[in-house]
Design a protein around this motif. Structure first.
Motif, PDB file in Angstrom:
ATOM      1  N   LYS A  57       3.924   9.902  -3.460  1.00 38.78           N
ATOM      2  CA  LYS A  57       3.078   8.706  -3.491  1.00 38.78           C
ATOM      3  C   LYS A  57       2.034   8.774  -2.383  1.00 38.78           C
ATOM      4  O   LYS A  57       2.375   8.884  -1.201  1.00 38.78           O
ATOM      5  N   TYR A  58       0.752   8.693  -2.768  1.00 35.39           N
ATOM      6  CA  TYR A  58      -0.317   8.877  -1.801  1.00 35.39           C
ATOM      7  C   TYR A  58      -1.477   7.886  -1.954  1.00 35.39           C
ATOM      8  O   TYR A  58      -2.496   8.041  -1.304  1.00 35.39           O
ATOM      9  N   GLU A  59      -1.324   6.877  -2.788  1.00 35.06           N
ATOM     10  CA  GLU A  59      -2.377   5.874  -2.938  1.00 35.06           C
ATOM     11  C   GLU A  59      -1.798   4.482  -2.705  1.00 35.06           C
ATOM     12  O   GLU A  59      -0.810   4.098  -3.339  1.00 35.06           O
ATOM     13  N   PHE A  60      -2.442   3.728  -1.801  1.00 35.48           N
ATOM     14  CA  PHE A  60      -1.893   2.441  -1.395  1.00 35.48           C
ATOM     15  C   PHE A  60      -3.013   1.429  -1.143  1.00 35.48           C
ATOM     16  O   PHE A  60      -4.097   1.788  -0.686  1.00 35.48           O
ATOM     17  N   GLU A  61      -2.703   0.162  -1.423  1.00 40.32           N
ATOM     18  CA  GLU A  61      -3.679  -0.914  -1.221  1.00 40.32           C
ATOM     19  C   GLU A  61      -2.961  -2.184  -0.808  1.00 40.32           C
ATOM     20  O   GLU A  61      -1.871  -2.503  -1.306  1.00 40.32           O
ATOM     21  N   ASP A  62      -3.536  -2.924   0.130  1.00 38.08           N
ATOM     22  CA  ASP A  62      -2.992  -4.212   0.553  1.00 38.08           C
ATOM     23  C   ASP A  62      -4.045  -4.915   1.403  1.00 38.08           C
ATOM     24  O   ASP A  62      -5.086  -4.329   1.711  1.00 38.08           O
ATOM     25  N   ASP A  63      -3.784  -6.160   1.775  1.00 33.43           N
ATOM     26  CA  ASP A  63      -4.736  -6.845   2.643  1.00 33.43           C
ATOM     27  C   ASP A  63      -4.734  -6.231   4.035  1.00 33.43           C
ATOM     28  O   ASP A  63      -5.772  -6.157   4.698  1.00 33.43           O
ATOM     29  N   ALA A  64      -3.555  -5.796   4.489  1.00 27.28           N
ATOM     30  CA  ALA A  64      -3.441  -5.133   5.792  1.00 27.28           C
ATOM     31  C   ALA A  64      -2.515  -3.926   5.668  1.00 27.28           C
ATOM     32  O   ALA A  64      -1.491  -3.995   4.980  1.00 27.28           O
ATOM     33  N   ILE A  65      -2.877  -2.838   6.318  1.00 23.90           N
ATOM     34  CA  ILE A  65      -2.064  -1.618   6.302  1.00 23.90           C
ATOM     35  C   ILE A  65      -1.928  -1.113   7.731  1.00 23.90           C
ATOM     36  O   ILE A  65      -2.912  -1.017   8.474  1.00 23.90           O
ATOM     37  N   GLY A  66      -0.688  -0.805   8.118  1.00 22.26           N
ATOM     38  CA  GLY A  66      -0.434  -0.324   9.469  1.00 22.26           C
ATOM     39  C   GLY A  66       0.387   0.944   9.490  1.00 22.26           C
ATOM     40  O   GLY A  66       1.054   1.297   8.507  1.00 22.26           O
ATOM     41  N   PHE A  67       0.336   1.624  10.631  1.00 18.34           N
ATOM     42  CA  PHE A  67       1.104   2.848  10.845  1.00 18.34           C
ATOM     43  C   PHE A  67       1.849   2.725  12.166  1.00 18.34           C
ATOM     44  O   PHE A  67       1.275   2.305  13.175  1.00 18.34           O
ATOM     45  N   VAL A  68       3.115   3.102  12.158  1.00 15.21           N
ATOM     46  CA  VAL A  68       3.915   3.104  13.380  1.00 15.21           C
ATOM     47  C   VAL A  68       4.536   4.487  13.516  1.00 15.21           C
ATOM     48  O   VAL A  68       5.212   4.959  12.602  1.00 15.21           O
ATOM     49  N   PHE A  69       4.324   5.121  14.660  1.00 14.34           N
ATOM     50  CA  PHE A  69       4.774   6.504  14.816  1.00 14.34           C
ATOM     51  C   PHE A  69       5.035   6.805  16.289  1.00 14.34           C
ATOM     52  O   PHE A  69       4.469   6.163  17.176  1.00 14.34           O
ATOM     53  N   PRO A  70       5.869   7.795  16.573  1.00 20.59           N
ATOM     54  CA  PRO A  70       6.116   8.193  17.964  1.00 20.59           C
ATOM     55  C   PRO A  70       5.098   9.217  18.441  1.00 20.59           C
ATOM     56  O   PRO A  70       4.551   9.981  17.640  1.00 20.59           O
ATOM     57  N   CYS A  71       4.843   9.231  19.724  1.00 23.74           N
ATOM     58  CA  CYS A  71       3.967  10.229  20.315  1.00 23.74           C
ATOM     59  C   CYS A  71       4.658  11.587  20.297  1.00 23.74           C
ATOM     60  O   CYS A  71       5.761  11.741  20.817  1.00 23.74           O
ATOM     61  N   HIS A  72       4.015  12.564  19.670  1.00 26.04           N
ATOM     62  CA  HIS A  72       4.531  13.932  19.621  1.00 26.04           C
ATOM     63  C   HIS A  72       3.464  14.864  20.172  1.00 26.04           C
ATOM     64  O   HIS A  72       2.393  14.995  19.583  1.00 26.04           O
ATOM     65  N   GLY A  73       3.738  15.512  21.310  1.00 27.57           N
ATOM     66  CA  GLY A  73       2.754  16.436  21.849  1.00 27.57           C
ATOM     67  C   GLY A  73       1.411  15.785  22.089  1.00 27.57           C
ATOM     68  O   GLY A  73       0.371  16.346  21.740  1.00 27.57           O
TER      69      GLY A  73
END
Length: 254
Positions: A34-50
């Motif tokens: 799955k690679y297509e997405f839509e919404d009023d707001a979209i966020g990303f949460v991720f850890p710092c790597h290198g």
């Protein structure tokens, strides 16, 4: 609101859960194609790597299409974040994303080569973490516009640090992990690996697509997997996240 997250020992999943909305595990989206997405707001949460993003996060964003009126990105980190969020901005720009809001939150770092877990757990106050998280949640709720900027020195360190991390990551587990006789072949390590890099027969066997997230090491119930250069044998899992949640997020086995 949709939030896409990547987690190994639970910090980023905890942050994503607290922010709320519909949560989407990046490894699971890759598994499902799955690679297509839509919404009023979209966020990303991720850890710092290198000093940036893990390859699995970067590759997912590059391959995906997102449509929203408001984009935000939150990075968890344990030592120095440098310009990890700038790495996210640059990669996301390739997918047509222009962030409205970015922020970072200091939490326990699980990288055993650099940090002693006992000290990390003692020194990272959960109350301080939750205070920062409350500020971030309020900002997102109010659709605040604000980007973290670090400057040219930090940007340069992140660029070269992330480049070095990319070079060593693939073979990291195969070269630097040790499995002791405590192993019971329970396959927890295989199930929490987001890169499908581990297969357990009698003992874990590591392939050459490691993300260096260390989920396998920290979740091993017998403490049977070790990093050759680790600073302690203590392990960390975010107290607000359960093992079954990590498995549900990361298990890529067919």
């Amino acid at each position: 609101m949709k939030i896409f997250y990547f987690t190994a020992t639970g910090n980023s999943l905890y942050v994503a859960k607290k922010i709320g909305g519909e949560l989407y595990s990046i490894p699971q989206m890759i598994k499902e194609g799955k690679y297509e997405f839509e919404d009023d707001a979209i966020g990303f949460v991720f850890p710092c790597h290198g000093f940036g993003m893990a390859k699995i996060v970067s590759n997912f964003i590059k391959k995906s299409k997102f449509k929203a009126d408001y984009f935000f990105s939150i990075m968890t980190y344990g030592g120095n974040a440098f310009s990890g969020l700038r790495h996210m901005e640059l990669v996301a720009k390739e997918s047509g994303i222009k962030f409205n809001y970015t922020n970072e939150i200091l939490m326990v770092d699980n990288f055993l080569s650099a940090f002693k877990m006992e000290d990390e757990i003692i020194n990272k106050n959960p109350e301080v973490i939750d205070e920062k998280l409350s500020e971030i949640i309020a900002d997102i709720t109010n659709r605040r516009n604000s980007l973290v900027k670090k400057g040219i020195v930090s940007n340069t360190l992140s660029k070269y640090g992330r480049g070095f991390a990319d070079k060593i990551s693939n073979n990291f587990a195969a070269k630097r992990f040790i499995v002791t006789d405590n192993c019971t072949s329970c396959k927890v390590c295989e199930k929490v690996c987001p890169a499908n890099n581990i297969k357990v027969n009698n003992k874990p066997e590591f392939s050459h697509k490691c993300e260096v997230c260390l989920a396998c090491i920290h979740h091993c119930p017998k403490n049977a997997i070790h990093l050759k250069s680790e600073k302690s044998k203590a392990r960390f899992i975010n107290q607000n996240v359960q093992l079954k949640e990590i498995i549900a997020s990361n298990n890529q086995a067919n």
